[in-house]
Design a protein around this motif. Structure first.
Motif, PDB file in Angstrom:
ATOM      1  N   LEU A 196       0.839  -1.190   0.000  1.00  0.00           N
ATOM      2  CA  LEU A 196       0.000   0.000   0.000  1.00  0.00           C
ATOM      3  C   LEU A 196       0.877   1.245   0.000  1.00  0.00           C
ATOM      4  O   LEU A 196       2.017   1.216   0.469  1.00  0.00           O
ATOM      5  N   ARG A 253      -3.647   3.558   6.722  1.00  0.00           N
ATOM      6  CA  ARG A 253      -4.425   2.970   5.617  1.00  0.00           C
ATOM      7  C   ARG A 253      -5.902   3.354   5.665  1.00  0.00           C
ATOM      8  O   ARG A 253      -6.542   3.313   6.717  1.00  0.00           O
ATOM      9  N   ASP A 277       1.823  -0.205   8.563  1.00  0.00           N
ATOM     10  CA  ASP A 277       1.945   1.251   8.423  1.00  0.00           C
ATOM     11  C   ASP A 277       3.010   1.791   9.378  1.00  0.00           C
ATOM     12  O   ASP A 277       3.834   2.632   9.001  1.00  0.00           O
TER      13      ASP A 277
END
Length: 247
Positions: free
Chosen positions: A24, A81, A103
Motif C-alpha cells: 500500500l 491505511r 503502516d
C-alpha cells in the motif's frame, strides 16, 4: 509575534509516500528544520480514523508547524491505511489496529532510510495503541503517548516495552473519556521506566492552546531538551495555516 493556533513557522516541507510491506501507499509529509540538520525526529501516529482522526489532527499539525523551527525536530506525519486528510487519502482500508502494523513499520523504515536521527513515536489516542502494539522497534528511541485509552494494547504489549528499557511517556488528561491518571498509573506500572503525567484540566482532545503548549513542551523536554521550554513568541517570518480551524 505571539505564536497562535494557526501560526506556521518556517520549515522545509515535502510530501512523502510511505510504502508498506503489504503493497500500500500511504500519504504523508516530512517537515525538517530550515537549513539545519534535525537533532531528533517525531513519527506521528494519529487518532482513530473512524472518529475523524488523521495526520492533520490539531496537536500533530501544530507539532509539524512549530517544532522544526523552535526545536530543530523533524516531524513525520502520515495517514494510516484508508485515512483521508487535506493531504490526500492513503490506500487500503481501516484494519482495527491490526494491519496498521505495516503502516507503523513503513514509517519507521522511512525514517531510517532518510537518515533521520533519534526517531520517537508520538501517538495520540488510537495512535498510542499502534505505538504500544507495533512500535517497540530497535530503531525507535522511545514513545510519547497522548491520551492512551489502552483498549487495543494488552499487558503483553506493555511488558514488551518494559523489557526493552526504552523511554515511555504517557500524558493523561485529568478528564479523559477513556483512561484517567490514577488508572493509567496502575496500568503502566508494568513498565518500570514508564512516566505517567496527569495534566490538570485537560480532556482527551487537548482542545485549547494552553494544553497544546503543555503537550509540545513535554515532548521537546524528552526529544530535544536543549530547546525546552519552547518560546511563546517568534520574531522571524511566519505564515498562517489557511486550511485549518483553530482548536
Amino acid at each position: 509575534m505571539q505564536i497562535r493556533a494557526t501560526t506556521v513557522l518556517p520549515a522545509e516541507r515535502r510530501a512523502v509516500t510511505l510504502h508498506t510491506a503489504d503493497d500500500l501507499r500511504l500519504v504523508g509529509e516530512l517537515a525538517l528544520p530550515e537549513g539545519r540538520d534535525p537533532v531528533a525526529t517525531l513519527v506521528c501516529l494519529h487518532p482513530l480514523p473512524t472518529a475523524e482522526g488523521m495526520m492533520d489532527s490539531h496537536v500533530l499539525r501544530k507539532a509539524a508547524f512549530r517544532l522544526p523551527a523552535l526545536a530543530d525536530v523533524a516531524v513525520l506525519r502520515f495517514n494510516t491505511r484508508g485515512t483521508s486528510s487535506r493531504h490526500g487519502t492513503s490506500e487500503g482500508e481501516f484494519g482495527e489496529g491490526e494491519t496498521e502494523r505495516f503502516d507503523v513499520a513503513a514509517a519507521i523504515e522511512f525514517a531510517e532510510f532518510e537518515g533521520l536521527p533519534a526517531p520517537w513515536l508520538l501517538g495520540w489516542s488510537f495512535g498510542t495503541e499502534l505505538a504500544l502494539k507495533w512500535g517497540c522497534d530497535p530503531e525507535v528511541a522511545g514513545a510519547i503517548l497522548l491520551s492512551p485509552p489502552l483498549h487495543r494494547a494488552t499487558d503483553a504489549d506493555l511488558d514488551t516495552w518494559g523489557r526493552s528499557g526504552k523511554p515511555l511517556v504517557a500524558l493523561v488528561p485529568e478528564f479523559d473519556d477513556y483512561l484517567r491518571p490514577d488508572e493509567a498509573r496502575r496500568r503502566f506500572a508494568r513498565v518500570p521506566q514508564a512516566e505517567v503525567i496527569g495534566v490538570e484540566g485537560a480532556k482527551h482532545l487537548w482542545v485549547g492552546e494552553p494544553y497544546v503548549r503543555r503537550v509540545l513542551n513535554e515532548v521537546v523536554e524528552r526529544v530535544a531538551p536543549k530547546a525546552a521550554p519552547l518560546p511563546q513568541e517568534w520574531d522571524g517570518p511566519y505564515e498562517r495555516d489557511t486550511f485549518s480551524t483553530p482548536a
